[in-house]
Write a protein that holds these residues in place. Structure first.
Motif, PDB file in Angstrom:
ATOM      1  N   UNK A  27       0.935  -1.249   0.028  1.00  0.00           N
ATOM      2  CA  UNK A  27      -0.001   0.062   0.076  1.00  0.00           C
ATOM      3  C   UNK A  27       0.958   1.192  -0.046  1.00  0.00           C
ATOM      4  N   UNK A  28       1.844   1.239   1.005  1.00  0.00           N
ATOM      5  CA  UNK A  28       2.655   2.218   0.741  1.00  0.00           C
ATOM      6  C   UNK A  28       3.448   2.639  -0.620  1.00  0.00           C
ATOM      7  N   UNK A  29       3.867   1.570  -1.159  1.00  0.00           N
ATOM      8  CA  UNK A  29       4.663   1.486  -2.504  1.00  0.00           C
ATOM      9  C   UNK A  29       3.661   2.144  -3.464  1.00  0.00           C
ATOM     10  N   UNK A  30       2.368   1.768  -3.422  1.00  0.00           N
ATOM     11  CA  UNK A  30       1.513   2.179  -4.247  1.00  0.00           C
ATOM     12  C   UNK A  30       1.149   4.119  -4.227  1.00  0.00           C
ATOM     13  N   UNK A  31       1.124   4.265  -2.863  1.00  0.00           N
ATOM     14  CA  UNK A  31       1.281   5.875  -2.768  1.00  0.00           C
ATOM     15  C   UNK A  31       2.577   6.306  -3.440  1.00  0.00           C
ATOM     16  N   UNK A  34       2.076   6.760  -7.060  1.00  0.00           N
ATOM     17  CA  UNK A  34       1.287   7.898  -7.332  1.00  0.00           C
ATOM     18  C   UNK A  34       1.932   8.927  -7.519  1.00  0.00           C
ATOM     19  N   UNK A  35       2.675   9.244  -6.377  1.00  0.00           N
ATOM     20  CA  UNK A  35       3.568  10.311  -6.289  1.00  0.00           C
ATOM     21  C   UNK A  35       4.567  10.466  -7.644  1.00  0.00           C
ATOM     22  N   UNK A  36       5.200   9.346  -7.929  1.00  0.00           N
ATOM     23  CA  UNK A  36       6.225   9.249  -8.969  1.00  0.00           C
ATOM     24  C   UNK A  36       5.355   9.422 -10.116  1.00  0.00           C
ATOM     25  N   UNK A  37       4.273   9.000 -10.332  1.00  0.00           N
ATOM     26  CA  UNK A  37       3.488   9.233 -11.623  1.00  0.00           C
ATOM     27  C   UNK A  37       3.035  10.815 -11.808  1.00  0.00           C
ATOM     28  N   UNK A  38       2.930  11.481 -10.826  1.00  0.00           N
ATOM     29  CA  UNK A  38       2.628  13.002 -10.841  1.00  0.00           C
ATOM     30  C   UNK A  38       3.819  13.637 -11.161  1.00  0.00           C
ATOM     31  N   UNK A 160       6.485   1.251 -13.619  1.00  0.00           N
ATOM     32  CA  UNK A 160       6.357   1.489 -14.964  1.00  0.00           C
ATOM     33  C   UNK A 160       5.145   1.749 -15.757  1.00  0.00           C
ATOM     34  N   UNK A 161       4.076   1.078 -15.320  1.00  0.00           N
ATOM     35  CA  UNK A 161       2.798   1.536 -15.644  1.00  0.00           C
ATOM     36  C   UNK A 161       2.422   3.120 -15.370  1.00  0.00           C
ATOM     37  N   UNK A 162       2.681   3.546 -14.066  1.00  0.00           N
ATOM     38  CA  UNK A 162       2.479   4.889 -13.463  1.00  0.00           C
ATOM     39  C   UNK A 162       3.364   5.725 -14.593  1.00  0.00           C
ATOM     40  N   UNK A 195       6.646  19.090  -6.251  1.00  0.00           N
ATOM     41  CA  UNK A 195       6.199  19.071  -4.929  1.00  0.00           C
ATOM     42  C   UNK A 195       5.402  18.099  -4.230  1.00  0.00           C
ATOM     43  N   UNK A 196       4.413  17.543  -5.268  1.00  0.00           N
ATOM     44  CA  UNK A 196       3.486  16.721  -4.481  1.00  0.00           C
ATOM     45  C   UNK A 196       4.274  15.441  -4.520  1.00  0.00           C
ATOM     46  N   UNK A 197       5.225  15.151  -5.476  1.00  0.00           N
ATOM     47  CA  UNK A 197       5.986  13.887  -5.150  1.00  0.00           C
ATOM     48  C   UNK A 197       7.177  13.811  -4.003  1.00  0.00           C
ATOM     49  N   UNK A 198       7.582  15.245  -3.621  1.00  0.00           N
ATOM     50  CA  UNK A 198       8.644  15.256  -2.670  1.00  0.00           C
ATOM     51  C   UNK A 198       7.601  15.296  -1.445  1.00  0.00           C
ATOM     52  N   UNK A 199       6.442  15.477  -1.197  1.00  0.00           N
ATOM     53  CA  UNK A 199       5.645  15.329   0.027  1.00  0.00           C
ATOM     54  C   UNK A 199       5.150  13.819   0.154  1.00  0.00           C
ATOM     55  N   UNK A 200       5.017  13.247  -0.790  1.00  0.00           N
ATOM     56  CA  UNK A 200       4.821  12.018  -1.203  1.00  0.00           C
ATOM     57  C   UNK A 200       6.140  10.963  -0.228  1.00  0.00           C
ATOM     58  N   UNK A 201       7.201  11.337  -0.845  1.00  0.00           N
ATOM     59  CA  UNK A 201       8.255  10.739  -0.329  1.00  0.00           C
ATOM     60  C   UNK A 201       8.400  10.957   1.059  1.00  0.00           C
ATOM     61  N   UNK A 202       8.411  12.314   1.643  1.00  0.00           N
ATOM     62  CA  UNK A 202       8.670  12.851   3.065  1.00  0.00           C
ATOM     63  C   UNK A 202       7.789  11.981   4.014  1.00  0.00           C
TER      64      UNK A 202
END
Length: 471
Positions: A27-31, A34-38, A160-162, A195-202
């Motif tokens: 579940x965490x990896x899916x999140x 999602x950030x990586x896709x953004x 890769x799909x994302x 910024x979205x991806x950075x927040x997701x990673x953080x």
């Protein structure tokens, strides 16, 4: 009696706990994906918007080429150093600051006065190229720690799909965004994606990186722990271990040649599209990449179901055969077939591309964590080099030869190297049962004992991983 019953009683609880842990990590990896896709959407958006902005600002097509060259060169350098960074810092920190850096440099471009726009564009090309490579290598090399060794193919396919979906959205919307809201708004949107991806990673706990200590332990255990006290000395051992795996070296080389071939169809598509419809050449290019992405995404769904059902990965043979099919499909795409046939060819090219991506990434992830960052960094360096050199040669060749001829010899080179790679893998597999540990490369095998133990698990479809040859 009590002690005898203990393990049996604990097994269901232990199994359910493991299942819960796996569910949480997935579940965490899916999140994270999602950030990586953004952020990938932002990457592909700015790839179009920035090129258009550079052309409008300078009025010269050469400036676009220089911009791309600086971007690729930055990625090349980042690939050389990212292995050392992962040995010193966590993967989470590298991924976080890679996104922060990209967002910050976009803000610099937005705020730059007209007199400093050229310098700001140069900074953007350097930071975007380097940080993109840093993030990608940190992510891919850390996937086994994030989701577990047995789920890495699923995780690779999901990421890769994302990215493929983001590519379609980024390329498809870039022209619309720029034309409707202008460059400044497009750059703000781009910055927001990072910024979205950075927040997701953080917000997520991400494993991986900081491999220096474990590297010293892995390679210095038999020498009284001396290497453990001198951190930098582990690096030559890591590179020697990589050099002792000729199958892996050829695989990375094939990836570089494949990137060279990719430069040919990327450069030739606009030329070929203009020959089909000079009044609106963007239509064919957009349609081709959309169908290609559908094939890529479809391949990921098939791979995910295959790994879930069988517990196996597609393996290195999948990488070799996939490269042959993909290269042949890209050559056929320029052969002048009817549009319906070309659409099917683009679908096949996308599916084969998705297969090779998962097979290649999953294979490199079988290396020990101490070598994985260096391997992915070396791979990124070869890919950037192949694509950069290819863009220069292909651009010159397209002035004299047809798109079919240029793509034919570029991807033809990839097919030749792929055939050599497949023959090498077949030879390694035939020699494996008869190759004793003490024959020929025994010292090299001892150095890679950990990865061989992983590679030869029967539930993994990639037993031909980073073998060391006996001769």
């Amino acid at each position: 009696m009590g002690s005898a019953d203990g393990p049996t009683a604990d097994e269901p609880d232990g199994g359910s706990r493991k299942t819960r842990d796996n569910a949480v990590s997935e579940r965490r990896f899916r999140f994270l994906v999602a950030g990586y896709a953004v952020s990938s959407y932002g990457t592909f958006l700015n790839m179009v918007a920035l090129n258009l902005f550079v052309y409008e600002t300078t009025g010269r097509a050469l400036a676009m080429g220089l911009f791309m060259a600086v971007r690729l060169a930055s990625g090349f350098v980042a690939g050389l150093v990212v292995g050392g960074l992962l040995a010193r810092f966590s993967a989470k920190s590298i991924m976080l600051w890679a996104n922060v850096g990209q967002g910050a440099v976009m803000l610099v471009l937005i705020l730059a006065p007209d007199s400093l726009v050229t310098g700001a564009l140069t900074a953007v090309s350097v930071v975007i190229g380097a940080c993109g490579t840093l993030f990608m290598v940190a992510l891919r090399s850390s996937i086994p720690e994030m989701v577990g060794e047995d789920r890495r193919a699923w995780a690779n396919s999901l990421s890769i799909t994302g990215r493929s979906m983001a590519m379609v959205a980024g390329f498809a919307s870039a022209g619309v965004v720029v034309s409707l809201v202008g460059y400044t708004a497009a750059f703000l949107l781009d910055m927001a994606t990072f910024v979205v991806c950075a927040v997701t990673v953080a917000l997520l706990p991400i494993a991986g990186g900081k491999g220096a200590g474990s590297a010293a332990g892995a390679f210095g255990a038999g020498k009284g722990g001396k290497e453990a006290k001198s951190g930098p000395r582990w690096r030559p051992v890591a590179f020697l271990a990589l050099a002792a795996a000729p199958g892996l070296g050829l695989m990375v080389a094939l990836r570089g040649v494949d990137a060279f071939g990719s430069s040919s169809h990327n450069a030739a598509l606009p030329v070929y599209s203009a020959s089909l419809d000079a009044s609106n050449p963007a239509v064919f290019v957009s349609a081709f990449w959309c169908v290609w992405a559908l094939g890529n995404i479809g391949a990921q769904q098939v791979i995910q179901r295959y790994t879930q059902r069988t517990g196996r990965t597609v393996g290195t043979l999948g990488f070799g055969y996939g490269t042959v099919v993909m290269s042949a499909a890209f050559i056929a795409a320029f052969a002048g077939f009817p549009l319906a046939v070309t659409a099917v060819i683009a679908l096949i090219a996308g599916g084969a591309d998705g297969l090779t991506e998962v097979a290649y990434t999953s294979h490199l992830q079988t290396l020990p964590a101490t070598l994985r960052g260096h391997a992915f960094g070396l791979s990124a360096t070869f890919e950037n080099l192949g694509f950069g050199v290819g863009m220069i040669l292909v651009a010159a060749a397209l002035d004299r030869f047809s798109p079919l001829a240029v793509v034919g010899w570029s991807h033809g080179a990839a097919i030749v190297v792929a055939v050599v790679f497949l023959l090498r893998v077949a030879a390694l597999r035939r020699a494996e049962p008869a190759g004793p540990m003490g024959c020929g490369g025994g010292a090299g095998r001892a150095g890679l004992r950990k990865e061989e133990a992983v590679e030869r698990r029967p539930d993994r479809g990639d037993r031909d991983g980073a073998e060391v040859s006996g001769g």
